[in-house]
Design a protein around this motif. Structure first.
Motif, PDB file in Angstrom:
ATOM      1  N   ILE A  31       0.830  -1.197   0.000  1.00 55.92           N
ATOM      2  CA  ILE A  31       0.000   0.000   0.000  1.00 55.92           C
ATOM      3  C   ILE A  31       0.871   1.256   0.000  1.00 55.92           C
ATOM      4  O   ILE A  31       0.475   2.313  -0.482  1.00 55.92           O
ATOM      5  N   THR A  44      -7.761  -1.362   0.276  1.00 56.49           N
ATOM      6  CA  THR A  44      -7.908  -1.272  -1.163  1.00 56.49           C
ATOM      7  C   THR A  44      -9.403  -1.372  -1.455  1.00 56.49           C
ATOM      8  O   THR A  44     -10.142  -2.055  -0.753  1.00 56.49           O
ATOM      9  N   CYS A 150      -6.640   2.866  -3.509  1.00 55.94           N
ATOM     10  CA  CYS A 150      -6.027   2.678  -2.201  1.00 55.94           C
ATOM     11  C   CYS A 150      -6.448   3.820  -1.288  1.00 55.94           C
ATOM     12  O   CYS A 150      -6.616   4.956  -1.746  1.00 55.94           O
ATOM     13  N   ALA A 178      -0.763  -5.178  -1.661  1.00 53.94           N
ATOM     14  CA  ALA A 178      -2.066  -4.503  -1.669  1.00 53.94           C
ATOM     15  C   ALA A 178      -2.970  -4.950  -2.812  1.00 53.94           C
ATOM     16  O   ALA A 178      -4.114  -4.510  -2.898  1.00 53.94           O
TER      17      ALA A 178
END
Length: 186
Positions: A31, A44, A150, A178
């Motif tokens: 992330i 996410t 994100c 992520a």
């Protein structure tokens, strides 16, 4: 610099306004490639295909972000060749791994209205690719080649995204990949 639109004058962002992101998002699959690791929680959010589900998704994203902080916000529009940067004559600001954006200080109403589904990328939608409030208390970002967004911010904000019926959000820790299950990071 300031530019007119819709009968108002809007401040255009510079590299100084996003330096806190640029200096803290190294390339990778965590992330942290999209969101500086300064927040209490991360998620996410899968971007739905165009249609009614996408429209509900976009409304929900903006409603949750606005509930956290109404504005002013910085809106970042990615110059990808197939998207509307909203202010075509504005100077570009480089972010992430060399991508060009136009940043404008505005708010939720402009984030919802300045691009429609046809002027954004068909698979990414009409929302700005980067959104954050002036106080930097959260950051929402959709990277160039991802079909998910994100989010980093306070735990209650991330929790609202996780529980919202119109959002497919997944909790992410700073050290994990992520990429949502079933998706591919390019």
């Amino acid at each position: 610099m300031e530019l007119p639109k819709d009968g108002s004058i809007w401040r255009i962002g510079t590299s100084v306004d996003v330096a806190w992101i640029t200096g803290n998002t190294p390339p990778g699959r965590t992330i942290g490639a999209a969101i500086p690791l300064v927040y209490a929680a991360y998620a996410t959010i899968i971007v739905p295909d165009p249609g009614p589900e996408r429209a509900a998704h976009d409304r929900a994203v903006l409603a949750e972000l606005a509930a956290q902080s109404a504005g002013p916000w910085w809106l970042g529009y990615l110059e990808s060749g197939d998207t509307d940067v909203v202010f075509p004559s504005a100077p570009r600001t480089t972010l992430y791994t060399g991508w060009n954006y136009v940043f404008v200080e505005a708010g939720p109403d402009q984030a919802a209205a300045w691009r429609d589904e046809n002027s954004g990328s068909a698979w990414r939608g009409s929302l700005p690719e980067v959104i954050f409030p002036a106080d930097r208390s959260w950051l929402f970002s959709t990277l160039w080649d991802d079909d998910w967004s994100c989010l980093g911010g306070p735990a209650p904000l991330v929790d609202r995204f996780l529980r919202h019926p119109d959002l497919r959000a997944l909790l992410v820790t700073p050290d994990q990949d992520a990429t949502p299950p079933g998706h591919t990071a390019l």
